[in-house]
Design an enzyme around this catalytic site. Sequence first.
Site, short mmCIF file in Angstrom:
data_model
loop_
_atom_site.label_atom_id
_atom_site.label_comp_id
_atom_site.label_asym_id
_atom_site.label_seq_id
_atom_site.Cartn_x
_atom_site.Cartn_y
_atom_site.Cartn_z
CB SER A 101 -0.94 0.01 1.22
OG SER A 101 -0.19 0.06 2.42
CG ASN A 114 7.82 -4.19 0.54
OD1 ASN A 114 8.84 -3.53 0.39
ND2 ASN A 114 6.67 -3.65 0.94
CE1 TYR A 154 13.53 -3.02 9.85
CE2 TYR A 154 15.84 -2.35 9.66
CZ TYR A 154 14.58 -2.51 9.09
OH TYR A 154 14.37 -2.18 7.77
CB ALA A 214 18.57 -9.70 15.05
CE LYS A 274 13.99 -5.62 7.09
NZ LYS A 274 12.98 -5.97 6.09
CB THR A 288 22.99 -10.87 0.14
OG1 THR A 288 22.59 -12.06 0.82
CG2 THR A 288 22.58 -9.67 0.94
N1 LIG Z 1 12.89 2.97 3.95
C1 LIG Z 1 14.16 2.61 4.03
O1 LIG Z 1 15.08 3.44 4.09
C2 LIG Z 1 14.55 1.15 4.02
C3 LIG Z 1 15.89 0.82 4.03
C4 LIG Z 1 16.27 -0.51 3.99
C5 LIG Z 1 15.30 -1.49 3.97
N2 LIG Z 1 13.98 -1.14 3.97
C6 LIG Z 1 13.02 -2.24 3.89
O2 LIG Z 1 12.21 -2.04 2.73
C7 LIG Z 1 10.90 -2.59 2.96
C8 LIG Z 1 9.84 -1.55 2.63
O3 LIG Z 1 10.05 -0.43 3.47
P1 LIG Z 1 9.28 0.96 3.26
O4 LIG Z 1 10.20 2.01 3.78
O5 LIG Z 1 8.75 1.05 1.89
O6 LIG Z 1 8.09 0.78 4.33
P2 LIG Z 1 6.75 1.63 4.55
O7 LIG Z 1 6.69 2.84 3.67
O8 LIG Z 1 6.63 1.80 6.03
O9 LIG Z 1 5.60 0.60 4.03
C9 LIG Z 1 5.44 -0.63 4.67
C10 LIG Z 1 4.29 -1.38 4.03
O10 LIG Z 1 4.06 -2.57 4.80
C11 LIG Z 1 2.77 -2.52 5.43
N3 LIG Z 1 2.91 -3.03 6.79
C12 LIG Z 1 3.67 -2.52 7.78
N4 LIG Z 1 3.50 -3.23 8.90
C13 LIG Z 1 2.63 -4.23 8.61
C14 LIG Z 1 2.04 -5.27 9.37
N5 LIG Z 1 2.31 -5.44 10.67
N6 LIG Z 1 1.18 -6.11 8.75
C15 LIG Z 1 0.87 -5.95 7.44
N7 LIG Z 1 1.40 -4.96 6.67
C16 LIG Z 1 2.26 -4.10 7.25
C17 LIG Z 1 2.37 -1.04 5.40
O11 LIG Z 1 0.95 -0.85 5.42
P3 LIG Z 1 0.14 -0.65 6.83
O12 LIG Z 1 0.92 0.33 7.64
O13 LIG Z 1 -1.24 -0.17 6.44
O14 LIG Z 1 0.08 -2.00 7.46
C18 LIG Z 1 2.97 -0.63 4.06
O15 LIG Z 1 2.14 -1.06 3.01
C19 LIG Z 1 10.89 -3.07 4.41
O16 LIG Z 1 11.19 -4.45 4.45
C20 LIG Z 1 12.03 -2.31 5.05
O17 LIG Z 1 12.56 -2.98 6.17
C21 LIG Z 1 13.56 0.15 4.00
#
Ligand SMILES: NC(=O)c1ccc[n+]([C@@H]2O[C@H](COP(=O)([O-])OP(=O)(O)OC[C@H]3O[C@@H](n4cnc5c(N)ncnc54)[C@H](OP(=O)(O)O)[C@@H]3O)[C@@H](O)[C@H]2O)c1
Length: 258
Positions: free
Chosen positions: A27, A100, A166, A168, A170, A249
């Site tokens: 979303s 994701n 967090y 750990a 990943k 990776t």
């Molecule tokens: N942003 C960064 O800098 C970054 C860096 C490295 C890795 N990542 C990784 O990239 C991925 C995406 O991150 P993002 O930054 O795009 O995240 P984000 O903008 O926070 O979006 C997370 C998505 O997951 C859903 N979600 C979160 N918690 C959930 C739950 N408990 N159950 C079901 N759905 C859930 C959210 O919708 P709802 O809130 O409505 O549930 C949303 O659709 C993640 O795995 C994150 O760890 C991000």
Amino acid sequence: MTAVQDTPHTGAGGPGAGKVAVVSGGSKGLGRLLVERLLADGWKVATFSRSANEFVKDTLAEQPERFLWEPVDLVDRKALRSFVGGAARAFGGIDLLINNAAVLNKQELFLTASPRQVDLLLASNLAAPIALAQACARVMSNRGGGQIVNISSINAVRGYRGVAVYSATKAGLDGFSRSLARELGPLNIRVNSLVPGFFDSEMTTEVTEQNRERIARRTPLGRLADVEEIADAVLFLVSPQSSFITGQTIIVDGGITC
Ligand SMILES: NC(=O)c1ccc[n+]([C@@H]2O[C@H](COP(=O)([O-])OP(=O)(O)OC[C@H]3O[C@@H](n4cnc5c(N)ncnc54)[C@H](OP(=O)(O)O)[C@@H]3O)[C@@H](O)[C@H]2O)c1
């Protein structure tokens, strides 16, 4: 009008035509962009999150035959399995899982982290992707193959204060990808981890301007990632151009971990 001319608007005839993707957390942020780009490439996409936003509502209204969304929380293992079963029945199989969705909630020092918060991170960021991978891989194995992409983090590769648990989860996901690739390779299922550097999303709204500048300074390319650059790498892993890559990776971080 030919199918090729249709492609940018409808996805018909695109590289994903006839294929089915499950994307957790589609979303917002990276997940939303992946959903948009997979749909544009012709995939059918099933996704879930805790709540529906305008993007979810609009896409459900515009593409009901190719887009499926349900409210599911990562911590609800039974709901995850039921979501995967429903997606496979609705779309006739599953070819791709992108793990994701993840939670960070808040950065906090390990010595004061509550057991509840530790359990929440382990359940959402590690146990849930494992459960989704198992449910999807069972469907893929009946269909002659598929792919799993686990979205990891540079926190799995380098240490940062305030994100020990967090990190750990990943790092666990990266180990999971490697061993699962060995087990599922003979079933023609590829499994990889994609490790993004920092990009702007709801998850990183709490990163202060000072920290953002520090990250940019420590990054050889001198900036944070654009989320499109992370999606490009995920879509490469999903494409036939990466057909001999599994158990890897792949780090996309502007060089901050090098
Ligand atoms: N942003 C960064 O800098 C970054 C860096 C490295 C890795 N990542 C990784 O990239 C991925 C995406 O991150 P993002 O930054 O795009 O995240 P984000 O903008 O926070 O979006 C997370 C998505 O997951 C859903 N979600 C979160 N918690 C959930 C739950 N408990 N159950 C079901 N759905 C859930 C959210 O919708 P709802 O809130 O409505 O549930 C949303 O659709 C993640 O795995 C994150 O760890 C991000």
